[in-house]
Motif scaffolding. Sequence first.
Motif, PDB file in Angstrom:
ATOM      1  N   ILE A   4     -33.451  -5.370 -78.090  1.00  0.00           N
ATOM      2  CA  ILE A   4     -32.263  -5.795 -78.832  1.00  0.00           C
ATOM      3  C   ILE A   4     -32.388  -7.269 -79.186  1.00  0.00           C
ATOM      4  O   ILE A   4     -32.872  -8.074 -78.402  1.00  0.00           O
ATOM      5  CB  ILE A   4     -30.986  -5.593 -77.975  1.00  0.00           C
ATOM      6  CG1 ILE A   4     -30.781  -4.102 -77.676  1.00  0.00           C
ATOM      7  CG2 ILE A   4     -29.755  -6.179 -78.661  1.00  0.00           C
ATOM      8  CD1 ILE A   4     -29.664  -3.833 -76.687  1.00  0.00           C
ATOM      9  N   VAL A   5     -31.932  -7.617 -80.385  1.00  0.00           N
ATOM     10  CA  VAL A   5     -31.800  -9.033 -80.746  1.00  0.00           C
ATOM     11  C   VAL A   5     -30.337  -9.276 -81.097  1.00  0.00           C
ATOM     12  O   VAL A   5     -29.721  -8.500 -81.826  1.00  0.00           O
ATOM     13  CB  VAL A   5     -32.732  -9.428 -81.914  1.00  0.00           C
ATOM     14  CG1 VAL A   5     -32.495  -8.569 -83.144  1.00  0.00           C
ATOM     15  CG2 VAL A   5     -32.563 -10.904 -82.261  1.00  0.00           C
ATOM     16  N   ARG A   6     -29.777 -10.343 -80.517  1.00  0.00           N
ATOM     17  CA  ARG A   6     -28.381 -10.701 -80.758  1.00  0.00           C
ATOM     18  C   ARG A   6     -28.332 -12.062 -81.430  1.00  0.00           C
ATOM     19  O   ARG A   6     -28.955 -13.024 -80.961  1.00  0.00           O
ATOM     20  CB  ARG A   6     -27.598 -10.782 -79.449  1.00  0.00           C
ATOM     21  CG  ARG A   6     -27.614  -9.547 -78.601  1.00  0.00           C
ATOM     22  CD  ARG A   6     -26.596  -9.639 -77.479  1.00  0.00           C
ATOM     23  NE  ARG A   6     -25.250  -9.470 -77.993  1.00  0.00           N
ATOM     24  CZ  ARG A   6     -24.410  -8.511 -77.573  1.00  0.00           C
ATOM     25  NH1 ARG A   6     -24.779  -7.670 -76.627  1.00  0.00           N
ATOM     26  NH2 ARG A   6     -23.211  -8.414 -78.099  1.00  0.00           N
ATOM     27  N   PHE A   7     -27.567 -12.138 -82.503  1.00  0.00           N
ATOM     28  CA  PHE A   7     -27.324 -13.404 -83.178  1.00  0.00           C
ATOM     29  C   PHE A   7     -25.906 -13.846 -82.843  1.00  0.00           C
ATOM     30  O   PHE A   7     -24.944 -13.133 -83.143  1.00  0.00           O
ATOM     31  CB  PHE A   7     -27.481 -13.235 -84.690  1.00  0.00           C
ATOM     32  CG  PHE A   7     -28.893 -12.952 -85.118  1.00  0.00           C
ATOM     33  CD1 PHE A   7     -29.754 -13.991 -85.430  1.00  0.00           C
ATOM     34  CD2 PHE A   7     -29.366 -11.650 -85.198  1.00  0.00           C
ATOM     35  CE1 PHE A   7     -31.067 -13.749 -85.821  1.00  0.00           C
ATOM     36  CE2 PHE A   7     -30.670 -11.393 -85.591  1.00  0.00           C
ATOM     37  CZ  PHE A   7     -31.522 -12.435 -85.896  1.00  0.00           C
ATOM     38  N   PHE A   8     -25.798 -15.011 -82.199  1.00  0.00           N
ATOM     39  CA  PHE A   8     -24.483 -15.454 -81.745  1.00  0.00           C
ATOM     40  C   PHE A   8     -24.164 -16.844 -82.280  1.00  0.00           C
ATOM     41  O   PHE A   8     -25.053 -17.624 -82.612  1.00  0.00           O
ATOM     42  CB  PHE A   8     -24.389 -15.431 -80.220  1.00  0.00           C
ATOM     43  CG  PHE A   8     -25.212 -16.472 -79.514  1.00  0.00           C
ATOM     44  CD1 PHE A   8     -24.630 -17.649 -79.054  1.00  0.00           C
ATOM     45  CD2 PHE A   8     -26.573 -16.281 -79.304  1.00  0.00           C
ATOM     46  CE1 PHE A   8     -25.388 -18.608 -78.408  1.00  0.00           C
ATOM     47  CE2 PHE A   8     -27.328 -17.235 -78.659  1.00  0.00           C
ATOM     48  CZ  PHE A   8     -26.740 -18.405 -78.199  1.00  0.00           C
ATOM     49  N   SER A   9     -22.873 -17.123 -82.344  1.00  0.00           N
ATOM     50  CA  SER A   9     -22.416 -18.398 -82.886  1.00  0.00           C
ATOM     51  C   SER A   9     -22.556 -19.504 -81.849  1.00  0.00           C
ATOM     52  O   SER A   9     -22.255 -19.301 -80.673  1.00  0.00           O
ATOM     53  CB  SER A   9     -20.963 -18.297 -83.328  1.00  0.00           C
ATOM     54  OG  SER A   9     -20.489 -19.548 -83.756  1.00  0.00           O
ATOM     55  N   ASP A  10     -23.008 -20.681 -82.296  1.00  0.00           N
ATOM     56  CA  ASP A  10     -23.113 -21.836 -81.400  1.00  0.00           C
ATOM     57  C   ASP A  10     -22.071 -22.887 -81.731  1.00  0.00           C
ATOM     58  O   ASP A  10     -22.120 -24.000 -81.238  1.00  0.00           O
ATOM     59  CB  ASP A  10     -24.517 -22.445 -81.454  1.00  0.00           C
ATOM     60  CG  ASP A  10     -24.888 -22.913 -82.859  1.00  0.00           C
ATOM     61  OD1 ASP A  10     -24.238 -22.459 -83.820  1.00  0.00           O
ATOM     62  OD2 ASP A  10     -25.828 -23.704 -82.994  1.00  0.00           O
ATOM     63  N   GLY A  11     -21.097 -22.543 -82.587  1.00  0.00           N
ATOM     64  CA  GLY A  11     -20.035 -23.491 -82.907  1.00  0.00           C
ATOM     65  C   GLY A  11     -19.147 -23.740 -81.706  1.00  0.00           C
ATOM     66  O   GLY A  11     -18.908 -22.834 -80.899  1.00  0.00           O
ATOM     67  N   VAL A  12     -18.638 -24.955 -81.566  1.00  0.00           N
ATOM     68  CA  VAL A  12     -17.835 -25.319 -80.406  1.00  0.00           C
ATOM     69  C   VAL A  12     -16.643 -24.384 -80.250  1.00  0.00           C
ATOM     70  O   VAL A  12     -16.316 -23.928 -79.150  1.00  0.00           O
ATOM     71  CB  VAL A  12     -17.347 -26.786 -80.515  1.00  0.00           C
ATOM     72  CG1 VAL A  12     -16.363 -27.111 -79.396  1.00  0.00           C
ATOM     73  CG2 VAL A  12     -18.538 -27.739 -80.466  1.00  0.00           C
ATOM     74  N   SER A  13     -15.981 -24.055 -81.360  1.00  0.00           N
ATOM     75  CA  SER A  13     -14.793 -23.211 -81.284  1.00  0.00           C
ATOM     76  C   SER A  13     -15.116 -21.760 -80.973  1.00  0.00           C
ATOM     77  O   SER A  13     -14.223 -20.968 -80.680  1.00  0.00           O
ATOM     78  CB  SER A  13     -14.018 -23.289 -82.608  1.00  0.00           C
ATOM     79  OG  SER A  13     -14.802 -22.782 -83.669  1.00  0.00           O
ATOM     80  N   GLU A  14     -16.402 -21.390 -81.043  1.00  0.00           N
ATOM     81  CA  GLU A  14     -16.794 -20.005 -80.826  1.00  0.00           C
ATOM     82  C   GLU A  14     -17.470 -19.765 -79.482  1.00  0.00           C
ATOM     83  O   GLU A  14     -17.803 -18.634 -79.148  1.00  0.00           O
ATOM     84  CB  GLU A  14     -17.760 -19.558 -81.937  1.00  0.00           C
ATOM     85  CG  GLU A  14     -17.259 -19.785 -83.345  1.00  0.00           C
ATOM     86  CD  GLU A  14     -16.074 -18.910 -83.677  1.00  0.00           C
ATOM     87  OE1 GLU A  14     -15.879 -17.889 -83.000  1.00  0.00           O
ATOM     88  OE2 GLU A  14     -15.324 -19.267 -84.600  1.00  0.00           O
ATOM     89  N   LEU A  15     -17.691 -20.827 -78.704  1.00  0.00           N
ATOM     90  CA  LEU A  15     -18.512 -20.690 -77.498  1.00  0.00           C
ATOM     91  C   LEU A  15     -17.921 -19.711 -76.487  1.00  0.00           C
ATOM     92  O   LEU A  15     -18.646 -18.949 -75.850  1.00  0.00           O
ATOM     93  CB  LEU A  15     -18.725 -22.057 -76.844  1.00  0.00           C
ATOM     94  CG  LEU A  15     -19.714 -22.986 -77.554  1.00  0.00           C
ATOM     95  CD1 LEU A  15     -19.799 -24.316 -76.817  1.00  0.00           C
ATOM     96  CD2 LEU A  15     -21.092 -22.344 -77.644  1.00  0.00           C
ATOM     97  N   ASN A  16     -16.591 -19.730 -76.318  1.00  0.00           N
ATOM     98  CA  ASN A  16     -15.989 -18.826 -75.349  1.00  0.00           C
ATOM     99  C   ASN A  16     -16.196 -17.369 -75.754  1.00  0.00           C
ATOM    100  O   ASN A  16     -16.584 -16.524 -74.947  1.00  0.00           O
ATOM    101  CB  ASN A  16     -14.498 -19.114 -75.193  1.00  0.00           C
ATOM    102  CG  ASN A  16     -13.866 -18.278 -74.103  1.00  0.00           C
ATOM    103  OD1 ASN A  16     -14.264 -18.347 -72.947  1.00  0.00           O
ATOM    104  ND2 ASN A  16     -12.879 -17.477 -74.463  1.00  0.00           N
TER     105      ASN A  16
END
Length: 375
Positions: A4-16
């Motif tokens: 599996i490959v997951r693409f996730f957000s690294d924006g401060v507002s999205e970290l949680n």
Amino acid sequence: MLHIVRFFSDGVSELNSSNWRSLIPSRALIKAGHNVQLLYIKHWMENSEKSRRICSEADLIILERVMVEESLYTARYWRERKKPIVVDYDDAYQIIDNTNLAHKFWGKGEVEINIPFGVKFEKALDRHPLEQFKEGIIKYCTGATMPSKILFEDWKDKFPCWYIPNYIDSDRYLSIKEQVKPDPKYITIGYGGSLSHVPSFKYSGIEEAFYRVCQKRPKVRIMICGDKRLYDRVPVPEDRKIFYNYVKWNEWGYMLGKFDIGIAPMALRYDSSRSFIKPLEYTMMGIPFVASKTPAYADWYNVGSWVPMETEVPEIEKRSKLWEQSLLDVIDNYDQHKQDANSKFEMAMRWDVDRCVGELENSYQDIIKVGKERM
């Protein structure tokens, strides 16, 4: 073994959100022997060489949230190469109204353009972001995953959907649980949330209840963590409330440890599409809590104390009074409520991510199967 490959957000507002939806399940799957690669969302948007190499070897591509114009090109690229793609999201974009700051984007379809010399202006997108979102999933993806049964019901007729709860990394909480204790000089009612929770405060009835509870119980103080604008809405003297700014996800347990009582006020249809993180965390930490009786928390109705929402009690003044009564009950009978909270520990462990890794495996295997059938 799953690849599996997951693409996730690294924006401060999205970290949680990224921690709950991407990092926690990925670590559990890796521990169970699966191959999971984690990449920042920018690699997906750019369709970078690193991204293409990893995706070419994956059984499943999981994309966190982002399904806007730039993302559609990459989704189409991998759809043409017969890769199952699933979009994971945890927000009710389709019903965001003008009580939410995100309404500018998801409701009006506008973005802010900044140009030199501090000049900025609003521009309507050529295609509404909600239309891009739906088109991207329907045309190029296998379907979507979400941590809310309400979101699942909202979208299941549009494209294939899978309900995947927010599983908890219990070890992180249990390692903190005995280290941090509330200040014994106070009875601290605590809450953590972002600006999107302003309507939750405003319409639930909690604000007036804060005022009356603090008037009647001089040892009570209110602790707000996160957005300062939530703290500003608490109508009690400054010496009866305390504010902590946002903390990183791995520091949040230390904030929870300062709570004597947790709260989870909810209001309006948008809140019902949230996940059950708050009652899960409170129960894991043995914190008595009072919450709005929202469908989002239906799995937890036998834990904590519950206050009706506006669908059951339309008058905000009456809901405020019920909040006051519930909070006073927990304050005045604290030992009993604390004992009850501790007794529900195994219920929280039911959602431990390592215990539930088999459920994750089954969901992802089913997505892969459906993805291949829809090629």
